[in-house]
Design a protein around this motif. Sequence first.
Motif, short mmCIF file in Angstrom:
data_model
loop_
_atom_site.label_atom_id
_atom_site.label_comp_id
_atom_site.label_asym_id
_atom_site.label_seq_id
_atom_site.Cartn_x
_atom_site.Cartn_y
_atom_site.Cartn_z
N LEU A 118 0.15 8.96 1.05
CA LEU A 118 -0.94 9.91 1.34
C LEU A 118 -0.48 10.94 2.38
CD1 LEU A 118 -4.17 9.85 0.67
CD2 LEU A 118 -4.36 9.28 3.07
N ALA B 194 1.74 7.54 9.74
CA ALA B 194 1.10 8.43 10.72
C ALA B 194 0.43 7.64 11.85
CB ALA B 194 0.07 9.33 10.02
N ILE B 195 -0.34 6.61 11.50
CA ILE B 195 -1.09 5.88 12.52
C ILE B 195 -0.16 4.99 13.35
CG2 ILE B 195 -2.89 4.16 12.94
CD1 ILE B 195 -4.33 5.21 10.46
N GLY C 286 -1.94 -0.77 5.80
CA GLY C 286 -1.81 0.33 4.85
C GLY C 286 -1.22 1.54 5.55
N ASN D 135 -6.66 3.08 7.97
CA ASN D 135 -7.32 4.17 7.23
C ASN D 135 -7.20 3.78 5.76
OD1 ASN D 135 -8.30 6.53 6.18
ND2 ASN D 135 -6.39 7.66 6.45
N PRO D 136 -8.05 2.87 5.31
CA PRO D 136 -7.88 2.34 3.95
C PRO D 136 -8.38 3.34 2.90
CG PRO D 136 -9.86 1.42 4.92
CD PRO D 136 -9.26 2.34 5.95
N PRO D 137 -8.07 3.09 1.63
CA PRO D 137 -8.65 3.94 0.59
C PRO D 137 -10.17 3.75 0.57
CG PRO D 137 -7.54 2.03 -0.37
CD PRO D 137 -7.24 2.02 1.09
N PRO E 3 -1.03 12.71 5.68
CA PRO E 3 -1.89 12.43 6.84
C PRO E 3 -2.91 13.55 7.03
CG PRO E 3 0.43 12.17 7.43
CD PRO E 3 0.39 12.77 6.06
N THR F 268 -7.86 11.80 10.87
CA THR F 268 -7.31 10.51 11.33
C THR F 268 -6.87 10.60 12.79
OG1 THR F 268 -6.71 10.12 9.04
CG2 THR F 268 -5.64 8.72 10.66
N ALA G 46 -3.64 4.73 -2.45
CA ALA G 46 -4.08 5.19 -1.13
C ALA G 46 -5.47 5.82 -1.16
CB ALA G 46 -3.07 6.21 -0.60
N GLY H 71 1.09 3.88 4.73
CA GLY H 71 1.37 5.17 4.08
C GLY H 71 2.60 5.81 4.68
N1 GLN Z 1 -2.41 5.15 7.23
C1 GLN Z 1 -1.99 6.26 6.45
C2 GLN Z 1 -2.68 7.52 6.93
O1 GLN Z 1 -3.64 7.47 7.64
C3 GLN Z 1 -2.24 6.02 4.98
C4 GLN Z 1 -3.68 5.89 4.62
C5 GLN Z 1 -3.87 5.63 3.15
O2 GLN Z 1 -2.90 5.60 2.37
N2 GLN Z 1 -5.11 5.45 2.75
O3 GLN Z 1 -2.26 8.61 6.63
#
Ligand code: GLN
Length: 273
Positions: free
Chosen positions: A84, A116-117, A111, A175-177, A86, A90, A199, A113
């Motif tokens: 995903l 970023a977090i 998760g 930051n889940p889907p 960022p 977020t 994502a 991705g």
């Molecule tokens: N944690 C990652 C972000 O915030 C990915 C989140 C996701 O894939 N839903 O960018």
Amino acid sequence: MQGIKLLTDEKVDPPRLTAELLLMHALRKERVFLFSHSGDPLPELAWIHYGRYLHERIGGKPVQYIIGKQEFYTRDFKVHPGVLIPRPETEHLIQLILNLPRPIGTIADAGVGSGAICVTLAAELRQPVIGLDKSPIALATTRENATRHNANVQLIQSDWLSALRPNSLDLLVSNPPYIAETDKPTLQREVRDHEPELALFAGADGLEAYRILAQQAKEVLRPGGRIVLEIGAVSARDLFSDWNDIEIQNDLSGRPCLLTAVLPQDPSFARQK
Ligand code: GLN
């Protein structure tokens, strides 16, 4: 620039910034070079690249996937279509965590991705952060971003929290889907056709990931541990009704964007886990 006209005609928004980013990438130069050399003819190879990038963008590919990066909380993150992009929202989650009393203890990001977090938290807090993801591509991308930013991230391949030991965390962030499968047709084509489904989508109602996290977090958090989640709708709150100190924060446009809750200390709660 001809690119701006082309992007404007094709209704790509914002045309000027997009053209600049693509041109910078075609030339492999920073923005200041564009302005100091604005009268120079483009080298032929750069034209070829620029033309291809414009074509990709007009076809719906997000500019971040074309140039391979996105800034998040002042750092550049490598991105590609397996993770995903960022989002600026977020950064609210990051700010909330940085305002918590320290030391925070053991932190995990579910998760990751692009990372970023977890990379931002590890770099800003100068402490290790555990990063979990099911996707090997996401884990590899986060590894690269962690190395680039000198962040101490311990990566584990895991289906949500299943790889973690019970009572092992003080803080879980994610930051889940959260998009309902049924909303797929309403998404922008940039998102729908280019970002990874894993994502984006979370079951028929968009809450599936929160259900899993609410359940698994009761096992892996220590009593008194905290969960901080990005949310798309306030309905996620109902899944945490047996937690303490539930708070929802809105973003600048007044849309709910963050949920925090604390796992009760109470042993009777623990027995219901
Ligand atoms: N944690 C990652 C972000 O915030 C990915 C989140 C996701 O894939 N839903 O960018």
